[in-house]
Design a protein around this motif. Structure first.
Motif, short mmCIF file in Angstrom:
data_model
loop_
_atom_site.label_atom_id
_atom_site.label_comp_id
_atom_site.label_asym_id
_atom_site.label_seq_id
_atom_site.Cartn_x
_atom_site.Cartn_y
_atom_site.Cartn_z
N ARG A 102 0.83 -1.22 0.00
CA ARG A 102 0.00 0.00 0.00
C ARG A 102 0.86 1.26 0.00
O ARG A 102 0.48 2.28 -0.58
N ALA A 103 2.02 1.22 0.66
CA ALA A 103 2.90 2.38 0.74
C ALA A 103 3.67 2.62 -0.56
O ALA A 103 4.41 3.61 -0.67
N LYS A 104 3.51 1.73 -1.53
CA LYS A 104 4.19 1.82 -2.83
C LYS A 104 5.70 1.73 -2.70
O LYS A 104 6.44 2.41 -3.40
N PHE A 105 6.15 0.85 -1.79
CA PHE A 105 7.58 0.58 -1.70
C PHE A 105 7.98 -0.46 -2.74
O PHE A 105 9.15 -0.58 -3.09
N VAL A 106 7.02 -1.25 -3.20
CA VAL A 106 7.22 -2.27 -4.23
C VAL A 106 6.01 -2.25 -5.17
O VAL A 106 4.94 -1.78 -4.79
N PRO A 107 6.15 -2.79 -6.40
CA PRO A 107 5.05 -2.68 -7.36
C PRO A 107 3.88 -3.63 -7.16
O PRO A 107 2.76 -3.31 -7.57
N THR A 108 4.10 -4.80 -6.56
CA THR A 108 3.02 -5.77 -6.41
C THR A 108 3.01 -6.36 -5.00
O THR A 108 4.02 -6.30 -4.29
N VAL A 164 -1.47 5.88 -2.71
CA VAL A 164 -1.37 5.45 -1.31
C VAL A 164 -2.67 5.83 -0.61
O VAL A 164 -3.11 6.98 -0.69
N PRO A 165 -3.32 4.88 0.09
CA PRO A 165 -4.58 5.21 0.78
C PRO A 165 -4.36 6.13 1.98
O PRO A 165 -3.25 6.23 2.52
N ASP A 166 -5.44 6.79 2.42
CA ASP A 166 -5.36 7.80 3.48
C ASP A 166 -4.93 7.24 4.84
O ASP A 166 -4.43 7.99 5.68
N TYR A 167 -5.16 5.94 5.07
CA TYR A 167 -4.84 5.39 6.39
C TYR A 167 -3.36 5.05 6.57
O TYR A 167 -2.95 4.54 7.61
N ILE A 168 -2.56 5.35 5.55
CA ILE A 168 -1.11 5.18 5.65
C ILE A 168 -0.44 6.50 5.28
O ILE A 168 -0.70 7.05 4.21
N GLU A 169 0.39 7.03 6.18
CA GLU A 169 1.09 8.29 5.94
C GLU A 169 2.50 7.98 5.46
O GLU A 169 3.32 7.47 6.21
N VAL A 170 2.76 8.30 4.20
CA VAL A 170 4.03 7.91 3.57
C VAL A 170 4.91 9.11 3.27
O VAL A 170 4.43 10.15 2.83
N ASP A 171 6.20 8.93 3.49
CA ASP A 171 7.21 9.91 3.09
C ASP A 171 8.20 9.17 2.18
O ASP A 171 9.08 8.46 2.67
N HIS A 172 8.02 9.31 0.87
CA HIS A 172 8.87 8.57 -0.06
C HIS A 172 10.30 9.10 -0.10
O HIS A 172 11.21 8.42 -0.56
N SER A 173 10.51 10.33 0.38
CA SER A 173 11.88 10.85 0.42
C SER A 173 12.70 10.12 1.48
O SER A 173 13.92 9.96 1.34
N LYS A 174 12.03 9.68 2.55
CA LYS A 174 12.71 8.91 3.61
C LYS A 174 12.39 7.43 3.54
O LYS A 174 12.97 6.63 4.28
N MET A 175 11.44 7.07 2.68
CA MET A 175 10.97 5.67 2.52
C MET A 175 10.43 5.14 3.84
O MET A 175 10.80 4.07 4.31
N THR A 176 9.57 5.96 4.47
CA THR A 176 8.91 5.54 5.71
C THR A 176 7.39 5.61 5.52
O THR A 176 6.89 6.40 4.70
N ALA A 177 6.68 4.80 6.28
CA ALA A 177 5.22 4.79 6.23
C ALA A 177 4.69 4.57 7.65
O ALA A 177 5.06 3.60 8.31
N LYS A 178 3.83 5.47 8.09
CA LYS A 178 3.21 5.34 9.41
C LYS A 178 1.80 4.79 9.23
O LYS A 178 1.01 5.31 8.43
N TYR A 179 1.47 3.74 9.98
CA TYR A 179 0.14 3.15 9.91
C TYR A 179 -0.78 3.98 10.81
O TYR A 179 -0.76 3.84 12.02
#
Length: 205
Positions: A102-108, A164-179
């Motif tokens: 969901r965080a789009k760290f990988v394609p599938t 990325v859905p709203d229930y996951i907060e993603v920062d792609h510059s740091k490659m982090t995702a908060k649930y």
């Protein structure tokens, strides 16, 4: 192509739907099922058949997790308060591989399971290599520093086919995702309609 990828595309054709909404899905060209009998006319499906199909579709969506794991998710969902179908979706969306996808760290979602299993992911600073690990609200999932420049990661963050859905907060510059929170069924960005209430009916027969 790996055996698992073949199974993925067969699932799309067996269901007659582009389950992940991917442009490569063979359903886009062939809407009939796989195999030599795939083009046979289908008869009326029984209630059991409808429930089984709903179960296969939902289980298959999460990288075709094992029947044992899926049943365990159902058992946990019915022990929780509230709607069992909604609880089931909440538990599936808390899987670490699902969060990574969901965080789009990988394609599938298939790549997400492998990515986690190979130790590329941390949860709250600790490496976790179990795809079924249950992420809690407030947990921070991150890509390991040495893995941030992998081609698969760079490709995934640039994918335009999903958000990325709203229930996951993603920062792609740091490659982090908060649930941030457990989602409701209508918030989960499935490409096709999922029917968890039919899965509950299937197991409660």
């Amino acid at each position: 192509m790996t055996k698992r990828s073949n199974a993925k595309y067969k699932l799309d054709r067996r269901m007659g739907e582009n389950i992940w909404g991917r442009p490569k899905s063979p359903v886009n060209k062939r809407e009939y099922g796989p195999g030599q009998h795939g083009q046979r006319r289908k008869g009326k499906v029984s209630d059991y058949g409808v429930q089984l199909r709903a179960k296969q579709k939902l289980r298959g969506y999460y990288a075709n997790i094992s029947e044992k794991q899926f049943r365990r998710t159902y058992d946990e969902a019915i022990r929780m308060k509230g709607d069992s179908g909604a609880n089931m979706i909440g538990l599936l969306e808390r899987r670490l591989d699902a969060v990574v996808y969901r965080a789009k760290f990988v394609p599938t979602v298939w790549a997400a399971r492998q990515f986690v299993n190979h130790g590329h992911v941390k949860v709250n600073g600790r490496r976790v290599n179990i795809a079924s690990y249950q992420v809690k609200v407030g947990d921070v999932v991150e890509v390991k520093e040495a893995s941030k420049q992998l081609a698969i990661v760079i490709e995934a963050t640039q994918l335009a086919e999903r958000d990325v859905p709203d229930y996951i907060e993603v920062d792609h510059s740091k490659m982090t995702a908060k649930y941030a929170r457990i989602p409701q069924l209508n918030e989960v960005p499935y490409a096709v309609m999922m029917e968890p209430h039919l899965v509950v009916e299937y197991y409660s027969r």
